[in-house]
Design an enzyme around this catalytic site. Structure first.
Site, mmCIF file in Angstrom:
data_model
loop_
_atom_site.group_PDB
_atom_site.id
_atom_site.type_symbol
_atom_site.label_atom_id
_atom_site.label_comp_id
_atom_site.label_asym_id
_atom_site.label_seq_id
_atom_site.Cartn_x
_atom_site.Cartn_y
_atom_site.Cartn_z
ATOM 1 N N ASP A 83 0.880 -1.169 0.000
ATOM 2 C CA ASP A 83 0.000 0.000 0.000
ATOM 3 C C ASP A 83 0.921 1.223 0.000
ATOM 4 O O ASP A 83 2.109 1.132 0.327
ATOM 5 C CB ASP A 83 -0.948 -0.002 1.204
ATOM 6 C CG ASP A 83 -2.170 0.899 0.939
ATOM 7 O OD1 ASP A 83 -2.095 1.755 0.028
ATOM 8 O OD2 ASP A 83 -3.193 0.752 1.639
HETATM 9 C C1 BGC Z 1 -5.098 3.232 -0.008
HETATM 10 C C2 BGC Z 1 -5.148 2.258 -1.174
HETATM 11 C C3 BGC Z 1 -4.945 3.001 -2.469
HETATM 12 C C4 BGC Z 1 -3.627 3.752 -2.414
HETATM 13 C C5 BGC Z 1 -3.300 4.529 -3.672
HETATM 14 C C6 BGC Z 1 -3.874 4.108 -0.057
HETATM 15 O O1 BGC Z 1 -3.966 5.128 0.879
HETATM 16 O O2 BGC Z 1 -5.124 2.528 1.200
HETATM 17 O O3 BGC Z 1 -6.375 1.580 -1.168
HETATM 18 O O4 BGC Z 1 -4.974 2.116 -3.535
HETATM 19 O O5 BGC Z 1 -3.698 4.686 -1.326
HETATM 20 O O6 BGC Z 1 -4.159 5.594 -3.844
#
Ligand code: BGC
Length: 719
Positions: free
Chosen positions: A258
């Site tokens: 993530d």
């Molecule tokens: C989220 C993800 C997301 C990523 C990119 C993160 O803060 O938890 O679900 O895909 O950001 O935007």
């Protein structure tokens, strides 16, 4: 003759397998020959972000960058390469698809597939190789800010939908990135909470949908979650990534972190992470950039493990960006709008229709008051987290006008102000829950003059957002006061609630006769809602999670394990999540898991199994007859729960093991066939570290919701 047929079949089977094997071998050979040409530095370039949504390629060898983008609501608008601001493109307006809990409320895996195809086609039009969707963490706790993005509280329902969403996306040679692995069940402290979960609970509740999406959906990528599980960050969790995902489930694809969810170089590299993603540069300073190079040179990470990661990334590319005849894709098309409509139409849940006020008969209604900020609000973007620059989004008011406007006088009053922004502090948001008396007066004055009032309340994308959990289950923005006043002013008030997670509807359930639940329901939300109100669509959505009567009934609150102490959350409720908890503890919910009414009625009879005794490995084939006893065609979701009689270990009172949505014409009877594998009746034995099918008697319950059991059959499992 029989012998010849068998031989021919064996030959076909063998040649099929060997063709696939041959393709695999030749791809492996190709990939290995590329890897042999690469320097260590080039390999490492491919293992970390080089911009917000891409990781490096190797120009010299013709290896492109890997590009990704956020779902799950649709393909996010193009943002700048190095910051989150819009790139101001004019070609990135996309289809806004219904949110996760809406898809789950369809209880229809075909809808999840449809969703996936749209995502895949639109991703191709935008040249994105990996879509960061679907998201399906278990809805452990009703306040979680991302409940709207996720599917359900039930691992089986989650899994069945996730498999199809992944297949749909990947049918377009775009990778799905299933997220967030694992147990990202709260937003408060999500960056540092340690979820302490026993192995049985992990195996029975938090992992099965991921397993299904990998083993049956063949997901190409997995996103490791921000939090820790049992003391280890998910991005460096050897148990989750190496032992379970890659070894046990045979995951061939890529584990992507993530965003900024990596904490150490060596631990992450050795414990299963493949690509580090994040937001801010300098990118060469990230854990998987120069520090990884240094770690390999120092012998702390082997070059073989770097090769394995690169091999996975190349394998992913040959299934996506470098696939043969890669589809071109399309974006914001009418076909995609139609898909969004179909999903929305099946997701709407009829909670109450005591007076049979619905469906509305347009020719009998001269005037409608449409009241509430949600009638004119769009939900494609807002709050933190991914949104969509929707090509169009039909609001409830627009939908109602388009369906009823020709024959009916439609007027609007705002009713309440949604005075809440996810980016503000609590102090800045203070007072968001207070009613606006002037707006209420105006709404009441209008409601008094019309035949019917349609009151559109609920929450929005600011109030439910990534990055924070709600603080209460109460309806926000002083909505209850508005509901009370409008209901008193017009006895024909229909409540339409739009939200992505459970709310406290105690008072509404008691005082209002007509309640419809909609969601953040995509580009065609208004059309789908209006068609349900008019009866063009007979509602068939079922709740994908329990609405507790009180927050304190819900397990994480009852056991005081949310949000955890000193950033540790002990999942003390274990396997008793969602209806498993309420049923086992005999706590009546407000609305049960699987609940949802129709404009027609269904009668269940003749639940039968093909045998009475089964052994592990066998399949139980069940049939149940469902008759449409009302006057309208409608879809029913037949749900099969299983309950062990006299279990020797703690078992939930019942567990969903199969379901099927069927369309039944008036007065007709459908014979609904479903299968359950005996092995799926197993529990996970924490001591033996394996699944055990306990011999003995099991009840099979055919139900229309987890609380509405219609038919019972008893079977026996022998060793
Ligand atoms: C989220 C993800 C997301 C990523 C990119 C993160 O803060 O938890 O679900 O895909 O950001 O935007």
């Amino acid at each position: 003759m029989k012998y010849i047929i068998t031989c021919v079949m064996a030959l076909l089977l063998f040649s099929g397998v060997s063709a696939q094997n041959k393709a695999d071998v030749s791809l492996n050979t190709k990939i290995n020959s590329i890897i042999r040409k690469m320097t260590l530095e080039e390999k490492i370039e491919m293992l970390h972000g080089n911009a917000l949504f891409s990781s490096g390629g190797v120009k010299r060898l013709g290896i492109p960058e890997l590009t990704c983008d956020d779902g799950p609501l649709g393909v996010r608008e193009e943002i700048k390469r190095f910051d989150w601001n819009s790139a101001n493109w004019t070609t990135d307006s996309a289809t806004f698809l219904p949110n996760g809990s809406a898809i789950a409320a369809t209880w229809n895996p075909a809808m999840a597939y449809k969703y996936g195809v749209v995502i895949g086609e639109e991703a191709n039009a935008r040249k994105k190789n990996v879509m960061l969707a679907p998201a399906f963490n278990i809805c452990r706790m009703p306040l979680c800010g991302r409940t709207y993005e996720y599917y359900s509280e039930d691992p089986y329902l989650n899994g069945q939908l996730a498999i199809q969403a992944v297949k749909g996306i990947q049918s377009q040679d775009v990778a799905a990135c299933i997220k967030h692995f694992a147990a990202n069940n709260q937003e408060v402290n999500r960056d540092n909470v340690n979820a302490v979960i026993d192995e049985r609970t992990l195996r029975e509740i938090y992992l099965p949908a991921f397993k299904a999406a990998v083993e049956q959906g063949n997901a190409y990528t997995v996103m490791s979650a921000y939090n820790k599980v049992n003391g280890y960050w998910c991005s460096e969790n050897d148990f989750l990534l190496n032992k379970v995902l890659k070894k046990e489930w045979g995951f061939k694809g890529v584990v992507i972190s993530d965003w900024a969810g990596v904490h150490h170089t060596v631990a992450a590299a050795n414990h299963g992470l493949d690509i580090e993603m994040g937001s801010a540069g300098p990118y060469d300073q990230w854990y998987f950039a120069k520090p990884l190079l240094a770690a390999v040179k120092a012998g702390k990470v082997s070059e073989a493990s770097i090769d394995d990661k690169v091999e996975r990334v190349l394998w992913l590319m040959y299934h996506t960006s470098l696939s043969k005849n890669h589809p071109k894709g399309s974006i914001g098309t009418l076909v995609h709008s139609r898909a969004a409509y179909d999903i929305a139409a099946e997701s709407i849940v009829l909670l109450k229709n005591d007076l049979h006020l619905l469906p509305l008969k347009p020719n009998k209604i001269k005037s409608i008051a449409v009241i509430g900020d949600n009638a004119i609000r769009t939900f494609a973007s807002g709050g933190f987290g991914a949104g969509v620059k929707a090509k169009h989004e039909l609001t409830a008011l627009e939908g109602i006008k388009s369906r009823f406007g020709k024959t009916t006088d439609i007027k609007f009053a705002q009713g309440y102000k949604a005075n809440y922004l996810a980016s503000r502090t609590d102090d800045q948001n203070a007072g968001y829950d207070k009613p606006d008396q002037a707006l209420i007066n105006e709404a009441v004055a209008l409601a008094k003059t019309t035949d019917v009032a349609i009151l559109c309340i609920g929450s929005n994308r600011e109030y439910e957002s990534e990055g924070h959990d709600r603080k209460t289950l109460d309806l926000p923005f002083g909505e209850q006061a508005l509901v009370d006043a409008v209901t008193a002013a017009n006895p024909k008030t229909i409540l339409v609630i739009m939200a992505g997670a459970p709310y406290d509807l105690n008072k509404i359930k008691k005082s209002n006769h007509t309640i419809v639940w909609s969601w953040f329901n995509g580009s065609e939300a208004g059309a789908a809602l209006a068609d349900v109100l008019e009866g063009i669509i007979n509602p068939s959505g079922k709740l994908p999670f329990t609405f507790p009567a009180s927050l304190h009934d819900s397990p994480a609150f009852a056991l005081d394990t949310y949000p955890g102490k000193d950033t540790t959350a002990y999942y003390k409720e274990g396997i008793l999540v969602g209806y498993r908890w309420y049923d086992t503890k005999k706590i009546d919910p407000l609305y049960s898991f699987g609940y949802g009414l129709s404009y027609t009625d269904f009668a269940y009879t003749n639940l039968e199994t093909d045998k009475k005794n089964y052994r592990p490995g066998e399949t139980i084939t069940l049939s149940v007859k469902i008759k449409n006893t009302g006057g309208l065609a409608g879809k029913e979701v037949a749900q099969l729960y299983v309950s062990k009689i006299n279990p020797k270990v703690l078992r939930p009172e019942k567990e969903l093991k199969a379901f099927k949505k069927v369309m039944i014409a008036p007065a007709k009877t459908a014979v609904v066939l479903m299968n359950i594998n005996v092995n799926d009746l197993a529990y996970f034995d924490d001591k033996l570290h394996k699944w055990v099918v306990e011999p003995g008697e099991y009840k099979i319950l055919a139900a229309s919701s987890s609380k509405d059991i219609k038919q019972i059959a008893i079977i026996k499992i022998t060793e």
